[in-house]
Design an enzyme around this catalytic site. Structure first.
Site, PDB file in Angstrom:
ATOM      1  N   ASP A  82      44.611  20.236  50.535  1.00  0.00           N
ATOM      2  CA  ASP A  82      44.204  20.687  48.908  1.00  0.00           C
ATOM      3  C   ASP A  82      43.534  22.020  49.092  1.00  0.00           C
ATOM      4  OD1 ASP A  82      42.796  20.562  46.614  1.00  0.00           O
ATOM      5  OD2 ASP A  82      43.132  18.304  46.523  1.00  0.00           O
ATOM      6  N   SER A  83      43.821  22.901  48.283  1.00  0.00           N
ATOM      7  CA  SER A  83      43.275  24.275  48.133  1.00  0.00           C
ATOM      8  C   SER A  83      41.767  24.157  47.747  1.00  0.00           C
ATOM      9  CB  SER A  83      43.985  25.153  47.303  1.00  0.00           C
ATOM     10  OG  SER A  83      43.606  24.951  45.885  1.00  0.00           O
ATOM     11  N   THR A 128      49.094  21.497  45.026  1.00  0.00           N
ATOM     12  CA  THR A 128      49.824  20.597  44.182  1.00  0.00           C
ATOM     13  C   THR A 128      51.386  20.740  44.065  1.00  0.00           C
ATOM     14  OG1 THR A 128      47.707  20.709  42.690  1.00  0.00           O
ATOM     15  CG2 THR A 128      50.069  20.183  41.555  1.00  0.00           C
ATOM     16  N   THR A 145      46.312  25.707  43.349  1.00  0.00           N
ATOM     17  CA  THR A 145      45.839  26.516  42.411  1.00  0.00           C
ATOM     18  C   THR A 145      44.232  26.867  42.367  1.00  0.00           C
ATOM     19  OG1 THR A 145      45.828  24.878  40.609  1.00  0.00           O
ATOM     20  CG2 THR A 145      47.988  26.271  40.890  1.00  0.00           C
ATOM     21  N   ASP A 146      43.530  25.918  42.648  1.00  0.00           N
ATOM     22  CA  ASP A 146      42.103  25.658  42.616  1.00  0.00           C
ATOM     23  C   ASP A 146      41.669  27.054  42.967  1.00  0.00           C
ATOM     24  OD1 ASP A 146      41.999  23.401  41.075  1.00  0.00           O
ATOM     25  OD2 ASP A 146      41.382  22.342  42.802  1.00  0.00           O
ATOM     26  N   GLN A 188      28.634  39.233  35.476  1.00  0.00           N
ATOM     27  CA  GLN A 188      29.161  38.096  35.017  1.00  0.00           C
ATOM     28  C   GLN A 188      30.095  38.024  33.879  1.00  0.00           C
ATOM     29  OE1 GLN A 188      25.875  35.457  33.915  1.00  0.00           O
ATOM     30  NE2 GLN A 188      24.574  36.037  35.572  1.00  0.00           N
ATOM     31  N   CYS A 189      30.482  38.988  33.115  1.00  0.00           N
ATOM     32  CA  CYS A 189      31.100  39.349  31.883  1.00  0.00           C
ATOM     33  C   CYS A 189      32.491  39.265  32.457  1.00  0.00           C
ATOM     34  CB  CYS A 189      30.851  40.326  31.100  1.00  0.00           C
ATOM     35  SG  CYS A 189      29.082  40.677  30.373  1.00  0.00           S
TER      36      CYS A 189
END
Length: 330
Positions: free
Chosen positions: A60-61, A15, A94-95, A266-267
């Protein structure tokens, strides 16, 4: 902690350098001229002397792949070894910024120079954008001196490359170090095969979040795809469906034929500790190695780097469980 004498600015796209097209914002080349013009307009901003390199084409990341990680690693190594650079600022979308920061953390172990990654939520030139504040903020950090290793700089914060995740999709303050419990044994000494001097190859690594209703057939299909390592994102402290014999058998069979099985929680602020619940112990008995409090980004990147170095499954499991660059320990 000294200021660099020669900094590489490595532009990969994202971006920060995007420009408008008929289909919306797209990565654009030619960012060096825009950066030099902005710096000339604000000579009061501290910045080391820098040279510019650009990965072609800029991406694009969201399209980031392992091959891009390897290209970044090669460009950084060449800049240090051949061009005499003693610091790197990498501009990135940033993705997948946190994924790339984690990957480079393990691909550049022991490099001895600071590598900062940054980007922006809005393109440079947009009124009120965070692009120039992030970029020149990172340059200012480097001018003051940054410890060797991989870091992520965003919204005024200098973050650990292997402990950071993207938490927000719109706010400028999008990244943070995830507050997971961090404990574990540090590696006493890194073998040459794990340092920055070791070229890497692509590796087939996959992640699977556990969820209610997960079927053995789902896991079997993924394991049959040729994965070399499977990262299970378990419940809580490392639990999962312990009464599904077909699922457990699929994991045991895969481990027996050399697939590395790893587990994280996952937490958002959790860590794996298999022995707390019987459900965790049964899952661990299939051959899972604990990722402790590692983030998804760090665990995937670490598996990729270890497998890409050509290590055998047992060696991957050994080094995965040890702290290599602060991913498991503060």
């Amino acid at each position: 902690m000294n200021a660099p004498h020669k900094l590489l600015v490595l532009y990969t796209g994202g971006t920060i350098g995007m420009q408008m097209s008929a289909d919306g914002l797209v990565p654009a080349a030619g960012f060096e001229a825009r950066l030099r013009a902005e710096q000339a307009a604000h000579p009061e901003r501290p910045a080391p002397d820098w040279v510019f390199r650009e990965l072609a084409p800029p991406i694009d990341s969201a399209n980031m792949t392992q091959s891009h990680w390897l290209a970044m690693r090669d460009a950084i190594v060449a800049a240090v070894e051949e061009d005499g650079c003693d610091a790197v600022l990498l501009l990135h979308g940033t993705d997948t910024l946190a994924y790339s920061a984690a990957a480079l953390s393990f691909l550049l172990l022991g490099l001895g120079v600071p590598v900062l990654l940054t980007g922006s939520m809005q393109p440079a030139g947009v009124p009120g954008s965070d692009a120039w504040p992030n970029l020149f903020g990172a340059l200012a950090e480097l001018a003051r001196g940054v410890t060797p290793g991989v870091h992520l700089y965003f919204a005024g914060h200098l973050l650990h490359g292997a402990r950071t995740s993207k938490l927000r999709s719109e706010d400028f303050d999008a990244f943070a170090e995830v507050a997971r419990p961090r404990h574990g044994q540090a590696a006493a000494e890194l073998p040459a095969t794990l340092t920055w001097r070791q070229p890497r190859q692509p590796a087939n690594v996959a992640a699977l979040p556990l969820f209610p209703g997960l079927q053995a057939a789902h896991v079997q299909a993924l394991l049959a795809s040729g994965v070399q390592a499977l990262l299970l994102e378990c419940y809580g402290s490392g639990t999962g469906p312990s009464d599904d014999e077909a699922l457990l058998a699929a994991l045991r069979e895969a481990h027996a034929r050399g697939v590395v099985l790893a587990a994280i929680s996952q937490c958002a602020e959790g860590h794996v500790e298999f022995g707390v619940y019987a459900a965790g112990s049964r899952l661990a008995a299939t051959g899972l190695v604990s990722g402790g409090g590692m983030t998804r980004e760090a665990a995937l990147a670490k598996l990729f780097a270890l497998l890409g170095a050509g290590l055998a499954p047992a060696e991957v499991e050994h080094w995965f469980a040890l702290d290599l660059c602060g991913e498991l320990r503060d």
